[in-house]
Design a protein around this motif. Structure first.
Motif, PDB file in Angstrom:
ATOM      1  N   ARG A  14       0.808  -1.221   0.000  1.00  0.00           N
ATOM      2  CA  ARG A  14       0.000   0.000   0.000  1.00  0.00           C
ATOM      3  C   ARG A  14       0.843   1.273   0.000  1.00  0.00           C
ATOM      4  O   ARG A  14       0.402   2.314   0.477  1.00  0.00           O
ATOM      5  CB  ARG A  14      -0.964   0.028   1.199  1.00  0.00           C
ATOM      6  CG  ARG A  14      -1.722  -1.247   1.460  1.00  0.00           C
ATOM      7  CD  ARG A  14      -2.499  -1.698   0.251  1.00  0.00           C
ATOM      8  NE  ARG A  14      -3.579  -0.775  -0.098  1.00  0.00           N
ATOM      9  CZ  ARG A  14      -4.239  -0.805  -1.256  1.00  0.00           C
ATOM     10  NH1 ARG A  14      -3.904  -1.680  -2.186  1.00  0.00           N
ATOM     11  NH2 ARG A  14      -5.208   0.052  -1.491  1.00  0.00           N
ATOM     12  N   HIS A  41      -9.522  -3.118  -4.134  1.00  0.00           N
ATOM     13  CA  HIS A  41      -8.540  -2.273  -3.464  1.00  0.00           C
ATOM     14  C   HIS A  41      -7.502  -1.727  -4.443  1.00  0.00           C
ATOM     15  O   HIS A  41      -6.815  -0.764  -4.142  1.00  0.00           O
ATOM     16  CB  HIS A  41      -7.843  -3.052  -2.343  1.00  0.00           C
ATOM     17  CG  HIS A  41      -8.762  -3.440  -1.236  1.00  0.00           C
ATOM     18  ND1 HIS A  41      -9.301  -2.528  -0.358  1.00  0.00           N
ATOM     19  CD2 HIS A  41      -9.257  -4.652  -0.871  1.00  0.00           C
ATOM     20  CE1 HIS A  41     -10.084  -3.155   0.511  1.00  0.00           C
ATOM     21  NE2 HIS A  41     -10.071  -4.437   0.218  1.00  0.00           N
ATOM     22  N   ASN A  42      -7.379  -2.370  -5.598  1.00  0.00           N
ATOM     23  CA  ASN A  42      -6.476  -1.905  -6.662  1.00  0.00           C
ATOM     24  C   ASN A  42      -7.195  -2.082  -7.998  1.00  0.00           C
ATOM     25  O   ASN A  42      -6.873  -2.975  -8.775  1.00  0.00           O
ATOM     26  CB  ASN A  42      -5.167  -2.722  -6.668  1.00  0.00           C
ATOM     27  CG  ASN A  42      -4.071  -2.030  -5.889  1.00  0.00           C
ATOM     28  OD1 ASN A  42      -4.337  -1.208  -5.023  1.00  0.00           O
ATOM     29  ND2 ASN A  42      -2.836  -2.349  -6.188  1.00  0.00           N
ATOM     30  N   GLU A 141      -0.632   6.820   6.379  1.00  0.00           N
ATOM     31  CA  GLU A 141      -1.541   6.515   5.283  1.00  0.00           C
ATOM     32  C   GLU A 141      -1.580   5.019   4.997  1.00  0.00           C
ATOM     33  O   GLU A 141      -2.638   4.461   4.690  1.00  0.00           O
ATOM     34  CB  GLU A 141      -1.125   7.281   4.037  1.00  0.00           C
ATOM     35  CG  GLU A 141      -1.270   8.787   4.165  1.00  0.00           C
ATOM     36  CD  GLU A 141      -0.995   9.512   2.859  1.00  0.00           C
ATOM     37  OE1 GLU A 141      -0.588   8.845   1.884  1.00  0.00           O
ATOM     38  OE2 GLU A 141      -1.193  10.726   2.806  1.00  0.00           O
ATOM     39  N   ARG A 144      -3.883   3.425   7.548  1.00  0.00           N
ATOM     40  CA  ARG A 144      -5.314   3.595   7.277  1.00  0.00           C
ATOM     41  C   ARG A 144      -5.769   2.677   6.151  1.00  0.00           C
ATOM     42  O   ARG A 144      -6.887   2.145   6.176  1.00  0.00           O
ATOM     43  CB  ARG A 144      -5.608   5.067   6.961  1.00  0.00           C
ATOM     44  CG  ARG A 144      -5.535   5.973   8.189  1.00  0.00           C
ATOM     45  CD  ARG A 144      -6.111   7.336   7.905  1.00  0.00           C
ATOM     46  NE  ARG A 144      -5.251   8.149   7.055  1.00  0.00           N
ATOM     47  CZ  ARG A 144      -4.287   8.932   7.503  1.00  0.00           C
ATOM     48  NH1 ARG A 144      -4.028   8.988   8.803  1.00  0.00           N
ATOM     49  NH2 ARG A 144      -3.570   9.669   6.671  1.00  0.00           N
ATOM     50  N   SER A 145      -4.891   2.478   5.170  1.00  0.00           N
ATOM     51  CA  SER A 145      -5.224   1.597   4.056  1.00  0.00           C
ATOM     52  C   SER A 145      -5.289   0.135   4.489  1.00  0.00           C
ATOM     53  O   SER A 145      -6.228  -0.599   4.156  1.00  0.00           O
ATOM     54  CB  SER A 145      -4.194   1.780   2.933  1.00  0.00           C
ATOM     55  OG  SER A 145      -4.519   0.989   1.824  1.00  0.00           O
ATOM     56  N   LYS A 148      -8.234  -0.701   6.835  1.00  0.00           N
ATOM     57  CA  LYS A 148      -9.483  -0.881   6.097  1.00  0.00           C
ATOM     58  C   LYS A 148      -9.496  -2.212   5.358  1.00  0.00           C
ATOM     59  O   LYS A 148     -10.520  -2.907   5.334  1.00  0.00           O
ATOM     60  CB  LYS A 148      -9.655   0.273   5.108  1.00  0.00           C
ATOM     61  CG  LYS A 148     -10.952   0.212   4.311  1.00  0.00           C
ATOM     62  CD  LYS A 148     -11.076   1.410   3.388  1.00  0.00           C
ATOM     63  CE  LYS A 148     -12.375   1.345   2.581  1.00  0.00           C
ATOM     64  NZ  LYS A 148     -12.519   2.514   1.672  1.00  0.00           N
ATOM     65  N   ARG A 149      -8.366  -2.589   4.754  1.00  0.00           N
ATOM     66  CA  ARG A 149      -8.318  -3.806   3.941  1.00  0.00           C
ATOM     67  C   ARG A 149      -8.182  -5.071   4.767  1.00  0.00           C
ATOM     68  O   ARG A 149      -8.837  -6.085   4.500  1.00  0.00           O
ATOM     69  CB  ARG A 149      -7.156  -3.723   2.941  1.00  0.00           C
ATOM     70  CG  ARG A 149      -7.205  -4.782   1.863  1.00  0.00           C
ATOM     71  CD  ARG A 149      -5.950  -4.781   1.013  1.00  0.00           C
ATOM     72  NE  ARG A 149      -4.814  -5.399   1.700  1.00  0.00           N
ATOM     73  CZ  ARG A 149      -3.628  -5.605   1.137  1.00  0.00           C
ATOM     74  NH1 ARG A 149      -3.408  -5.219  -0.106  1.00  0.00           N
ATOM     75  NH2 ARG A 149      -2.647  -6.184   1.816  1.00  0.00           N
ATOM     76  N   LYS A 223      -4.935   7.971  -5.226  1.00  0.00           N
ATOM     77  CA  LYS A 223      -4.531   8.017  -3.827  1.00  0.00           C
ATOM     78  C   LYS A 223      -5.767   8.121  -2.942  1.00  0.00           C
ATOM     79  O   LYS A 223      -6.545   9.056  -3.053  1.00  0.00           O
ATOM     80  CB  LYS A 223      -3.614   9.219  -3.586  1.00  0.00           C
ATOM     81  CG  LYS A 223      -3.016   9.262  -2.194  1.00  0.00           C
ATOM     82  CD  LYS A 223      -2.092  10.462  -2.042  1.00  0.00           C
ATOM     83  CE  LYS A 223      -1.488  10.502  -0.656  1.00  0.00           C
ATOM     84  NZ  LYS A 223      -0.674  11.703  -0.442  1.00  0.00           N
ATOM     85  N   HIS A 224      -5.937   7.167  -2.059  1.00  0.00           N
ATOM     86  CA  HIS A 224      -7.160   7.089  -1.263  1.00  0.00           C
ATOM     87  C   HIS A 224      -7.098   7.902   0.022  1.00  0.00           C
ATOM     88  O   HIS A 224      -8.121   8.196   0.622  1.00  0.00           O
ATOM     89  CB  HIS A 224      -7.474   5.625  -0.942  1.00  0.00           C
ATOM     90  CG  HIS A 224      -7.551   4.764  -2.160  1.00  0.00           C
ATOM     91  ND1 HIS A 224      -8.532   4.899  -3.107  1.00  0.00           N
ATOM     92  CD2 HIS A 224      -6.736   3.771  -2.616  1.00  0.00           C
ATOM     93  CE1 HIS A 224      -8.349   4.014  -4.075  1.00  0.00           C
ATOM     94  NE2 HIS A 224      -7.270   3.321  -3.804  1.00  0.00           N
ATOM     95  N   TYR A 225      -5.907   8.234   0.474  1.00  0.00           N
ATOM     96  CA  TYR A 225      -5.752   9.020   1.690  1.00  0.00           C
ATOM     97  C   TYR A 225      -4.701  10.090   1.448  1.00  0.00           C
ATOM     98  O   TYR A 225      -3.767   9.888   0.705  1.00  0.00           O
ATOM     99  CB  TYR A 225      -5.341   8.132   2.870  1.00  0.00           C
ATOM    100  CG  TYR A 225      -6.330   7.046   3.155  1.00  0.00           C
ATOM    101  CD1 TYR A 225      -6.112   5.748   2.682  1.00  0.00           C
ATOM    102  CD2 TYR A 225      -7.492   7.305   3.850  1.00  0.00           C
ATOM    103  CE1 TYR A 225      -7.033   4.751   2.912  1.00  0.00           C
ATOM    104  CE2 TYR A 225      -8.414   6.302   4.089  1.00  0.00           C
ATOM    105  CZ  TYR A 225      -8.174   5.023   3.617  1.00  0.00           C
ATOM    106  OH  TYR A 225      -9.085   4.047   3.844  1.00  0.00           O
TER     107      TYR A 225
END
Length: 317
Positions: A14, A41-42, A141, A144-145, A148-149, A223-225
């Motif tokens: 990540r 997720h990707n 970051e 956080r990724s 969640k995953r 970028k998610h975060y």
């Protein structure tokens, strides 16, 4: 064809490794014949060679009694152990099958941070030149990724991140390498891509005509975060120092090896204390596991003729 070149992406899960793999792919650099399928997720893809991923997850890691999220370290010299040495010929076939016609190719799997000594030997034995990209992303970051995953805690994620990035830095010292920040790749993709290939002394055919396409792959929506480079709350000193050292590495500061070595020692000491492991115990556990696998291997060999007969019968039916 001349000497082949492999660009290895050594980064934590990540941390932008897939974005980098996607950039290489967009530039026409082969990442493998069969890639791991994209998932939620990707959604744009992982750009990981499925054969290498499966080999690492289902062959090499089980032999080592290790996993991708293991916080402990493998014993020194693990790649030279008798049972591991028997795997090199298989790994070489994977590289030959997928890349034999490629002058320049890429390999991306975060597990390589841990398993690089093995794949380094594979590539060197095949007379393939190695160059390395070291991606950085703020561990806040990454936490956080992964939370969640995979439901990982902040503490586990930070320890994993330190392990991955310190091993990647240590193993890559012998080779041309470049450290880049994920936010630079997103914010200034063209400049960052040019920097990568300039620092690695790699020429990509028709780079100017391909770079716009590569830049489109890493638009900011990827970028998610979002955040800066700071760590939001107190963390162990060795985590803070690792973060600062990687930022210095990205900036191109020289003479960081001793500082990285010291922090790596701090990581080893701290994880040994909390995981109740030490160097001698790790080596003993590793040898015991290998001996158990030898017994299982002998049993499998004895059962192999029965299995072959069964398979033959099933095929006839």
């Amino acid at each position: 064809m001349g000497l082949q070149v492999c660009i290895a992406i050594l980064g934590m899960h990540r941390s932008g490794t897939s974005a980098l793999g996607g950039v290489l792919h967009a530039l026409g650099i082969s990442m493998g014949q069969t890639l791991v399928e994209a998932k939620k997720h990707n959604p744009k893809g992982y750009f990981e060679n499925k054969k290498i991923i499966d080999f690492n997850d289902y062959v090499l890691f089980p032999i080592l009694e290790h996993t991708w999220d293991d916080l402990s370290l493998l014993p020194e010299g693990w790649e030279e152990h008798e049972e591991v040495r028997g795997l090199y010929s298989i790994a070489k076939e994977i590289i030959r099958d997928d890349y034999s016609h490629e002058k320049l190719f890429g390999v991306k799997d975060p597990r390589l941070c841990i398993l690089f000594p093995f794949w380094e030997k594979v590539l060197r034995d095949l007379n393939i030149e190695i160059k390395v990209i070291l991606p950085y992303r703020n561990p806040e970051e990454i936490y956080r990724s992964l939370q969640k995953r995979d439901g990982f805690s902040r503490e586990k994620t930070f320890l994993m991140w330190v392990k991955y990035v310190l091993l990647a830095e240590y193993y890559s010292r012998k080779y041309p390498r470049v450290a880049i920040a994920y936010y630079d790749l997103l914010g200034e993709p063209k400049e960052t891509v040019k920097k990568i290939f300039q620092r690695l002394y790699v020429d990509v055919e028709d780079m100017d005509s391909k770079i716009d396409h590569a830049a489109l792959f890493v638009e900011k929506g990827l970028k998610h975060y979002n955040g800066d480079n700071s760590l939001v709350s107190p963390v162990p000193i060795f985590v803070q120092e690792t973060n600062e050292l990687y930022l210095q590495l990205i900036a191109g500061d020289p003479g960081l090896e001793q500082a990285f070595d010291r922090v790596r020692e701090e990581y080893m000491t701290n994880t040994s204390f909390f995981l109740h492991d030490n160097k001698e115990l790790i080596e003993q556990k590793f040898k015991l596991h290998i001996n158990n696998r030898k017994l299982s291997h002998r049993l499998r060999n004895r059962l192999k003729p029965i299995y072959e007969l069964y398979k033959h019968k099933m095929n006839k039916d």
